[in-house]
Write a protein that holds these residues in place. Structure first.
Motif, short mmCIF file in Angstrom:
data_model
loop_
_atom_site.label_atom_id
_atom_site.label_comp_id
_atom_site.label_asym_id
_atom_site.label_seq_id
_atom_site.Cartn_x
_atom_site.Cartn_y
_atom_site.Cartn_z
N ASP A 401 -15.20 6.71 -32.33
CA ASP A 401 -14.52 7.23 -31.16
C ASP A 401 -13.06 7.42 -31.50
O ASP A 401 -12.33 6.44 -31.70
CB ASP A 401 -14.69 6.27 -29.98
CG ASP A 401 -13.88 6.69 -28.77
OD1 ASP A 401 -13.64 7.91 -28.63
OD2 ASP A 401 -13.49 5.82 -27.99
N SER A 402 -12.63 8.67 -31.52
CA SER A 402 -11.24 8.95 -31.89
C SER A 402 -10.26 8.57 -30.80
O SER A 402 -9.06 8.46 -31.05
CB SER A 402 -11.08 10.43 -32.25
OG SER A 402 -11.42 11.26 -31.16
N VAL A 403 -10.74 8.37 -29.57
CA VAL A 403 -9.85 7.97 -28.47
C VAL A 403 -9.47 6.50 -28.60
O VAL A 403 -8.29 6.14 -28.55
CB VAL A 403 -10.51 8.25 -27.11
CG1 VAL A 403 -9.62 7.75 -25.98
CG2 VAL A 403 -10.79 9.73 -26.95
N SER A 404 -10.47 5.62 -28.78
CA SER A 404 -10.19 4.19 -28.88
C SER A 404 -9.96 3.74 -30.31
O SER A 404 -9.45 2.65 -30.55
CB SER A 404 -11.36 3.39 -28.28
OG SER A 404 -12.54 3.56 -29.06
N ARG A 425 -10.75 16.03 -20.12
CA ARG A 425 -10.06 14.80 -20.50
C ARG A 425 -11.15 13.75 -20.74
O ARG A 425 -11.42 12.91 -19.90
CB ARG A 425 -9.09 14.37 -19.41
CG ARG A 425 -8.17 13.22 -19.80
CD ARG A 425 -7.19 12.90 -18.68
NE ARG A 425 -6.21 13.97 -18.51
CZ ARG A 425 -6.26 14.90 -17.57
NH1 ARG A 425 -7.26 14.91 -16.69
NH2 ARG A 425 -5.34 15.83 -17.47
N TRP A 427 -13.57 10.55 -21.88
CA TRP A 427 -13.41 9.11 -22.11
C TRP A 427 -13.57 8.81 -23.59
O TRP A 427 -12.84 8.03 -24.17
CB TRP A 427 -14.45 8.35 -21.28
CG TRP A 427 -14.31 6.85 -21.33
CD1 TRP A 427 -13.27 6.13 -21.87
CD2 TRP A 427 -15.23 5.89 -20.81
NE1 TRP A 427 -13.50 4.78 -21.71
CE2 TRP A 427 -14.70 4.61 -21.05
CE3 TRP A 427 -16.46 6.00 -20.15
CZ2 TRP A 427 -15.35 3.43 -20.67
CZ3 TRP A 427 -17.10 4.83 -19.76
CH2 TRP A 427 -16.55 3.56 -20.02
N ARG A 429 -14.46 10.55 -27.64
CA ARG A 429 -14.61 11.71 -28.51
C ARG A 429 -15.33 11.21 -29.75
O ARG A 429 -14.72 10.64 -30.66
CB ARG A 429 -13.26 12.33 -28.85
CG ARG A 429 -13.39 13.71 -29.50
CD ARG A 429 -12.05 14.40 -29.60
NE ARG A 429 -11.50 14.80 -28.31
CZ ARG A 429 -11.87 15.91 -27.66
NH1 ARG A 429 -12.78 16.72 -28.20
NH2 ARG A 429 -11.33 16.23 -26.51
#
Length: 504
Positions: A401-404, A425, A427, A429
């Motif tokens: 997950d590139s977001v977290s 947007r 949660w 990616r």
């Protein structure tokens, strides 16, 4: 027309209960681990399960196409745990019939991993005998690849009013020629009446098929209880196979159904308060087990008739088999008002699967898949809309997950298409694929992924993100440790050699 199943290879033993919730699923999981540690290839089997807690399998009854792999199947969570205890991947053949209760329309019937549709109980009883060939085919496939098959019955084997359409207890035992061990629950009381009553309700042929009985969930001194076992043996002629003591670590294992929600959360008193409304037809609520295992998280199930606690840091909406009915529950209980007030005060709101759909502006069900056709207004906290329909998406997830910045593991299991600007947007990616949605201020988030909190890195990241303090617990390792502890206890409480000798 079913392809011929391969010939049976291993032995089999069936565990039937004197009632529901006597511990059949947990006992079979422990036996799977115990015999697997002895070097046997063990496989679980349950002809029919009723639960909204399900798991994605590695196989499917559909062929892969040039466009990509076919959707996977699904089975009951209990059989997936038993497969894990055995060291095997979950297969559609381990639980060929899964009933997923739905409000108003009975249950969704899942046959070998694929949904057949929604069936009222009175119509499903007429359907059941037609499912028996597929059940037996699946049983033979499981038995052809195992040294030992542990077959779990469903509910009580003495429901005489259901004998004409039985496909999972004595009828299955007769057709597959299975020896049966009866399991009763001492903790709830009435074990003597349950065992002797079972003997009275079975006919002579069925009585002869039962090789003995096990007393489960025992607490106290056996010397005081032994005369009760003597009565059961004298009245029935069935020998006592063993007495299994209360297993304190049971709450470290995923629960099968909503009966488990009566047990207290393991993490009461943590500083991060996560409130979970007990909505209609909850599904896959074991998503939250990893959070309840965290000492810094106070996970509170909010039962009907109670308000969402004002001191909650996070309100988490879990999965449900019927999204619109769950929204109706929120309104009827006044929880929608509580959630919106919580958000206005600066609180966070999270939705998983159906919970994600409920965060949007509207949920539509034009074809009446989950109930009467129509649409229901959502909470409006995310700029999305959902239309129920299409094929069920069944897929396992293991991606970065590139977001977290963490690894995310889990699975998708849902029907419906979600659209809207809120998806811009995401949660998550996952390997560059967007998943879910977040509000502009980051205080509302939702997505379709189940099982995400079982990924230690992601769970720690999320708890820190919402203002809590995470531990260094390794959740999946704790599940395996609990299975080992259960197997250790069964080695002490039962003569596993003698029990194995009963299998044929």
């Amino acid at each position: 027309m079913l392809d011929p199943a391969p010939p049976r290879r291993g032995r089999s033993l069936m565990i039937q209960g004197t009632s529901s919730d006597v511990g059949k699923s947990l006992l079979v999981a422990g036996l799977c681990r115990a015999y697997a540690r002895r070097g046997l290839k063990v496989a679980p089997f349950k002809a029919q399960n009723m639960s909204n807690n399900a798991a994605v399998t590695v196989d499917s009854d559909l062929e892969d196409s040039p466009d990509g792999p076919a959707p996977r199947g699904e089975i009951g969570r209990a059989q997936a745990l038993q497969a894990r205890a055995s060291g095997l991947p979950a297969s559609i053949h381990m639980n060929p019939v899964l009933l997923k209760p739905q409000a108003l329309v009975g249950s969704q019937v899942v046959l070998r991993g694929r949904a057949l549709g929604n069936w009222p109980a009175r119509h499903y009883h007429n359907l059941k005998p037609m499912l028996l060939p597929a059940i037996m085919d699946s049983y033979r496939r499981v038995a052809s690849e195992a040294d030992l098959v542990l077959v779990e019955g469903a509910g009580s084997g003495t429901e005489v009013y259901l004998r004409h359409c039985d496909i999972t207890n004595m009828k299955l035992a007769e057709v597959a020629d299975l020896p049966v061990v009866l399991l009763t629950d001492n903790d709830r009381g009435g074990a003597i009446a349950a065992v002797v009553g079972s003997w009275l309700l079975h006919d002579e042929t069925e009585r002869a098929r039962i090789r003995g009985y096990i007393v489960n969930k025992f607490r106290g001194y056996f010397s005081l209880y032994e005369p009760g076992c003597d009565v059961m043996t004298e009245k029935t002629g069935w020998p006592l196979i063993g007495v299994v003591r209360w297993f304190d670590t049971a709450d470290h294992l995923p629960a099968e159904d909503a009966l488990a929600l009566a047990r207290p959360a393991r993490s009461e008193g943590g500083s991060l308060v996560v409130a979970v409304p007990q909505i209609s037809r909850m599904a896959n609520f074991d998503d939250l087990d990893p959070l309840s295992s965290e000492p810094g998280v106070d996970l509170r199930w909010v039962r009907p008739g109670r308000p969402i606690p004002a001191d909650a840091d996070v309100v988490l909406l879990p999965g449900s088999k019927t999204t619109r009915a769950a929204l109706d529950t929120l309104v009827a209980e006044g929880w929608d008002i509580d959630i919106l007030a919580h958000h206005r005060r600066g609180g966070r709101v999270v939705g998983i699967c159906a919970g994600f759909q409920m965060l949007g502006r509207v949920v539509r069900d034009p074809d009446g898949i989950e109930g009467p056709p129509g649409e229901t207004r959502g909470l409006g906290l995310l700029d999305i809309t959902t239309t129920i329909g299409g094929d069920k998406r069944l897929i396992e997830i293991d991606a970065d997950d590139s977001v977290s910045g963490t690894r995310v593991t889990g699975y998708e299991m849902h029907m419906g298409r979600t659209e809207g600007k809120g998806l811009e947007r995401p949660w998550f990616r996952l390997d560059s694929r967007p998943e879910g949605a977040m509000s502009p201020d980051g205080r509302v988030m939702g997505g379709y992924l189940h099982g995400i909190f079982g990924a230690d890195g992601f769970r720690r990241h999320w708890i820190a993100e919402v203002g809590g303090a995470a531990s260094e617990r390794r959740y999946e390792a704790e599940v395996d440790a609990a299975l080992d502890a259960l197997a250790d206890q069964l080695e002490q409480d039962l003569d596993l050699d003698a029990l194995l000798a009963l299998a044929t």
